[in-house]
Design a protein around this motif. Structure first.
Motif, PDB file in Angstrom:
ATOM      1  N   ASN A 141       0.825  -1.213   0.000  1.00 46.79           N
ATOM      2  CA  ASN A 141       0.000   0.000   0.000  1.00 46.79           C
ATOM      3  C   ASN A 141       0.862   1.268   0.000  1.00 46.79           C
ATOM      4  O   ASN A 141       0.550   2.252   0.666  1.00 46.79           O
ATOM      5  CB  ASN A 141      -0.972   0.012   1.182  1.00 46.79           C
ATOM      6  N   GLY A 142       1.972   1.187  -0.733  1.00 47.13           N
ATOM      7  CA  GLY A 142       2.847   2.345  -0.873  1.00 47.13           C
ATOM      8  C   GLY A 142       3.893   2.495   0.196  1.00 47.13           C
ATOM      9  O   GLY A 142       4.705   3.424   0.133  1.00 47.13           O
ATOM     10  N   THR A 168      -2.113   3.657   6.675  1.00 43.59           N
ATOM     11  CA  THR A 168      -3.334   2.858   6.747  1.00 43.59           C
ATOM     12  C   THR A 168      -3.065   1.422   7.196  1.00 43.59           C
ATOM     13  O   THR A 168      -4.011   0.674   7.443  1.00 43.59           O
ATOM     14  CB  THR A 168      -4.033   2.817   5.375  1.00 43.59           C
ATOM     15  N   LEU A 169      -1.796   1.031   7.308  1.00 46.30           N
ATOM     16  CA  LEU A 169      -1.486  -0.337   7.708  1.00 46.30           C
ATOM     17  C   LEU A 169      -2.008  -0.648   9.104  1.00 46.30           C
ATOM     18  O   LEU A 169      -2.340  -1.801   9.400  1.00 46.30           O
ATOM     19  CB  LEU A 169       0.025  -0.588   7.640  1.00 46.30           C
ATOM     20  N   GLY A 170      -2.087   0.366   9.940  1.00 47.35           N
ATOM     21  CA  GLY A 170      -2.572   0.146  11.299  1.00 47.35           C
ATOM     22  C   GLY A 170      -4.006  -0.347  11.343  1.00 47.35           C
ATOM     23  O   GLY A 170      -4.417  -1.022  12.296  1.00 47.35           O
ATOM     24  N   GLY A 171      -4.795  -0.028  10.319  1.00 47.74           N
ATOM     25  CA  GLY A 171      -6.199  -0.432  10.292  1.00 47.74           C
ATOM     26  C   GLY A 171      -6.462  -1.738   9.572  1.00 47.74           C
ATOM     27  O   GLY A 171      -7.624  -2.156   9.449  1.00 47.74           O
ATOM     28  N   LEU A 172      -5.408  -2.407   9.092  1.00 45.95           N
ATOM     29  CA  LEU A 172      -5.616  -3.650   8.358  1.00 45.95           C
ATOM     30  C   LEU A 172      -6.086  -4.770   9.275  1.00 45.95           C
ATOM     31  O   LEU A 172      -5.617  -4.913  10.403  1.00 45.95           O
ATOM     32  CB  LEU A 172      -4.324  -4.088   7.662  1.00 45.95           C
ATOM     33  N   LYS A 173      -6.995  -5.589   8.740  1.00 43.47           N
ATOM     34  CA  LYS A 173      -7.497  -6.764   9.443  1.00 43.47           C
ATOM     35  C   LYS A 173      -7.207  -8.008   8.616  1.00 43.47           C
ATOM     36  O   LYS A 173      -7.045  -7.927   7.389  1.00 43.47           O
ATOM     37  CB  LYS A 173      -9.012  -6.643   9.691  1.00 43.47           C
ATOM     38  N   GLU A 174      -7.130  -9.134   9.278  1.00 45.30           N
ATOM     39  CA  GLU A 174      -6.909 -10.384   8.563  1.00 45.30           C
ATOM     40  C   GLU A 174      -7.999 -10.567   7.513  1.00 45.30           C
ATOM     41  O   GLU A 174      -9.182 -10.388   7.788  1.00 45.30           O
ATOM     42  CB  GLU A 174      -6.871 -11.564   9.540  1.00 45.30           C
TER      43      GLU A 174
END
Length: 218
Positions: A141-142, A168-174
């Motif tokens: 994601n960049g 935005t990586l902090g908001g990623l879910k499995e």
């Protein structure tokens, strides 16, 4: 060209179809200095051309190819995105060389804490994992990240709290899908080596004798 060092988050405030593709309206969460019509901006790792720049807002056309290759089409008005403006020759190269041409999408298979860090494991098409090496670079994601480990169809990265907080990586879910660009150097090397085998019966001219002749071996 980009570095994978995210400058800030943006918000998609408009999304509409156009000629088989889409038009995005994006507002950056940071000030644009010396904006230039037509400049390149990486949006979640995909290089887009900014136009109609007004303050921190700009529009970008998203082609059908970009919609097919990336996850941009799943974004909705209000979605947050990672933004990076194109690299200047005078800038620090803090991450690695990133083209902004997404290779494929990968899926987050596992997210677990590892001390003060967070370990993410992503699946990736085996046709691309050959370009992924342990301690090599990859863009998600960049975001420029270092590969912890890799296998036939997956790889893992360890992410620091700062990166989780500002991207935005902090908001990623499995189960979430992300844009992935593998390190371009591996693809160039593969293409060059393929050229070495042409016209030689399938045998590469890069061998111990070749390396010794050119001073790489004694």
């Amino acid at each position: 060209m980009f570095t994978g060092i995210i400058q800030g988050l943006g918000t998609l405030f408009e999304k509409r179809p156009s000629g088989g593709g889409m038009i995005f309206g994006i507002e950056a969460g940071f000030a644009f200095t010396d904006p230039e019509e037509g400049e390149s901006i990486a949006v979640n790792g995909a290089c887009l051309t900014a136009r109609d720049i007004q303050g921190n807002r700009f529009y970008a056309d998203v082609s059908p190819e970009s919609l097919n290759r990336t996850g941009l089409g799943r974004l909705q008005a209000g979605s947050k995105v990672n933004l990076e403006r194109a690299l200047r020759l005078s800038d620090r190269l803090g991450g690695h060389l990133v083209s902004g041409h997404v290779d494929a999408q990968g899926q987050l298979r596992q997210r677990r804490p590892a001390g003060d860090f967070t370990l993410f494991t992503f699946s990736l098409d085996p046709g691309l994992t050959r370009y992924v090496i342990e301690k090599g670079s990859i863009t998600i994601n960049g975001v420029s990240l270092t590969v912890n480990s890799c296998d036939r169809d997956r790889f893992s990265v360890s992410i620091i709290p700062h990166t989780l907080a500002i991207t935005t990586l902090g908001g990623l879910k499995e189960g979430d899908w992300v844009n992935i660009e593998v390190d371009m150097i591996g693809k160039y090397v593969e293409k060059l080596l393929a050229g070495q085998t042409s016209g030689s019966g399938g045998q590469s001219r890069i061998n111990p004798g070749f390396l010794a002749e050119h001073g790489f071996l004694r």
